[in-house]
Design a protein around this motif. Structure first.
Motif, PDB file in Angstrom:
ATOM      1  N   LEU A 171       0.817  -1.225   0.000  1.00 42.85           N
ATOM      2  CA  LEU A 171       0.000   0.000   0.000  1.00 42.85           C
ATOM      3  C   LEU A 171       0.850   1.274   0.000  1.00 42.85           C
ATOM      4  CD1 LEU A 171      -2.857  -1.112   2.457  1.00 42.85           C
ATOM      5  CD2 LEU A 171      -2.814  -1.246  -0.028  1.00 42.85           C
ATOM      6  N   GLN A 272     -10.029  -0.338   2.806  1.00 41.75           N
ATOM      7  CA  GLN A 272      -8.610  -0.685   2.725  1.00 41.75           C
ATOM      8  C   GLN A 272      -8.059  -1.005   4.106  1.00 41.75           C
ATOM      9  OE1 GLN A 272      -5.118   2.223   1.984  1.00 41.75           O
ATOM     10  NE2 GLN A 272      -5.852   1.726  -0.054  1.00 41.75           N
ATOM     11  N   TYR A 283     -10.917   2.074  -0.607  1.00 43.13           N
ATOM     12  CA  TYR A 283     -10.233   1.989  -1.906  1.00 43.13           C
ATOM     13  C   TYR A 283     -10.925   2.874  -2.948  1.00 43.13           C
ATOM     14  CZ  TYR A 283      -7.114  -2.022  -0.953  1.00 43.13           C
ATOM     15  OH  TYR A 283      -6.113  -2.856  -0.503  1.00 43.13           O
ATOM     16  N   TYR A 357      -5.913  -3.056  -7.184  1.00 39.38           N
ATOM     17  CA  TYR A 357      -6.361  -2.224  -6.063  1.00 39.38           C
ATOM     18  C   TYR A 357      -7.643  -1.481  -6.447  1.00 39.38           C
ATOM     19  CZ  TYR A 357      -1.981  -2.770  -3.406  1.00 39.38           C
ATOM     20  OH  TYR A 357      -0.927  -3.262  -2.680  1.00 39.38           O
ATOM     21  N   ASN A 367     -14.795  -1.705  -6.789  1.00 32.72           N
ATOM     22  CA  ASN A 367     -13.940  -2.601  -6.007  1.00 32.72           C
ATOM     23  C   ASN A 367     -14.588  -3.972  -5.902  1.00 32.72           C
ATOM     24  OD1 ASN A 367     -13.747   0.089  -3.744  1.00 32.72           O
ATOM     25  ND2 ASN A 367     -12.078  -0.481  -5.059  1.00 32.72           N
TER      26      ASN A 367
END
Length: 381
Positions: A171, A272, A283, A357, A367
């Motif tokens: 990350l 996240q 995200y 991601y 997502n």
């Protein structure tokens, strides 16, 4: 020889240069128009770039770093996978956007329109029925929403799909390879006109629970939610999913993401991490006033099989699929012991791609979804 117009390969070699050479050996063919690749961020990226520039010298190559790779060897980590497209079945042009932090919608639209003009001069037969756009973008840039929206606006009816580059859950930053090197805070847009039948798609495997989570305080630009239902966000989310705040982890977020309904369609907004101050980092951009619902996954493998069945019905036997698969699906798949089963479905359908991601589908950043493109075989056989 028609089946060789698109070639795929994957290498799990630990050494960066060996891995690139094995990828090259697997996808080499005459008249290559475009090479795409996906590689683990655990490799020495300078060595990957140097070897790619050596073995694919003079060719158009675009790629990105990942949080897991998909290819002929299945669902892997610390590998490189990719594909080559022959000029017999496609024409491609590439544009790149650096300094995403300074990205502006109007400039993004103009960028997409000028790239479209390049494609039309390179491939006069290009039109909305035979062209698509593939976006690779730094998944830590937090700029996917405006970029996807602006590019899709500029492209009009030409459909866009894409994935956010990862870094194996460190990350920190995602890297996109274009113009012979890796860049962060960057995106590459590949515009392709192809004689192969194709279909872009998205699939997810969730049903929503009934309880509403209203975002009552958020910092949208940082994708941080401070309060849900007027309470500290992490605490309220933990209560709804039935765990203690101290048990919140990537695996928990993968198992219980949240969705927002837009025009009757659920779009997943994945978490996240939970922060020491009781807030949650997402995200995806999250605004105050959004109503979220927690969802739970149902039969991921069956959902995937069904998605590929629909794609085969649309374009015929699948010659290749480029798959942008959310890293949270990857975590859920491992947690549920489904890695072999999912890997087998992806292999059977000739998928290459990566754990992302975040995914882009038309103008929307999503997502916990699998988005991508499926190619059939040439219609002229």
């Amino acid at each position: 020889m028609s089946q060789h117009h698109v070639r795929t390969a994957q290498s799990c070699a630990e050494d960066a240069r060996v891995a690139v050479r094995e990828l090259h050996a697997g996808i080499q063919q005459p008249d290559i128009e475009l090479v795409v690749f996906f590689c683990s961020s655990l490799y020495d990226l300078d060595a990957i770039a140097d070897e790619i520039n050596r073995v694919f010298a003079g060719l158009t190559v675009v790629g990105c770093t990942t949080a897991g790779e998909i290819g002929p060897l299945g669902y892997e980590a610390h590998s490189i996978s990719g594909a080559s497209f022959s000029a017999h079945v496609c024409s491609a042009v590439i544009g790149h956007i650096d300094q995403l932090q300074q990205f502006e919608i109007a400039g993004g639209r103009r960028f997409a329109q000028s790239l479209l003009q390049q494609l039309e001069s390179h491939a006069p037969a290009a039109d909305t029925s035979n062209s698509f756009a593939f976006l690779m973008i730094d998944g830590m840039s937090r700029r996917e929403e405006p970029v996807a929206r602006a590019l899709q606006d500029g492209l009009g009816e030409i459909p866009l799909f894409g994935g956010s580059a990862g870094d194996d859950l460190k990350l920190a930053r995602g890297w996109v390879f274009h113009n012979n090197k890796f860049h962060s805070d960057s995106a590459a847009l590949i515009l392709v006109s192809s004689t192969l039948p194709f279909r872009i798609f998205k699939t997810q495997h969730f049903v929503s629970e009934s309880e509403r989570l209203v975002v009552t305080e958020a910092d949208a630009s940082r994708r941080v939610v401070k309060e849900i239902n007027g309470l500290p966000a992490a605490e309220e989310y933990a209560r709804v999913v039935g765990v203690d705040v101290s048990d919140l982890s990537p695996h928990r977020f993968a198992a219980s993401p949240v969705v927002v309904a837009v025009d009757g369609t659920d779009y997943v907004r994945s978490i996240q991490k939970s922060n020491p101050d009781g807030s949650l980092t997402f995200y995806c951009a999250i605004d105050e006033g959004l109503v979220l619902r927690v969802v739970r996954g149902v039969d991921l493998v069956g959902n995937l099989e069904h998605a590929f069945e629909n794609l085969r019905a649309a374009v015929g036997p699948l010659q290749m699929v480029i798959a942008c698969d959310c890293v949270l699906r990857n975590l859920e798949i491992k947690q549920s012991g489904l890695k072999e089963a999912v890997g087998a479905v992806l292999q059977r359908n000739n998928a290459i791609g990566f754990s992302t991601y975040g995914e882009q589908f038309r103008g929307v950043h999503v997502n916990q979804t699998l988005t991508g493109i499926a190619f059939g075989s040439p219609r002229d056989g």
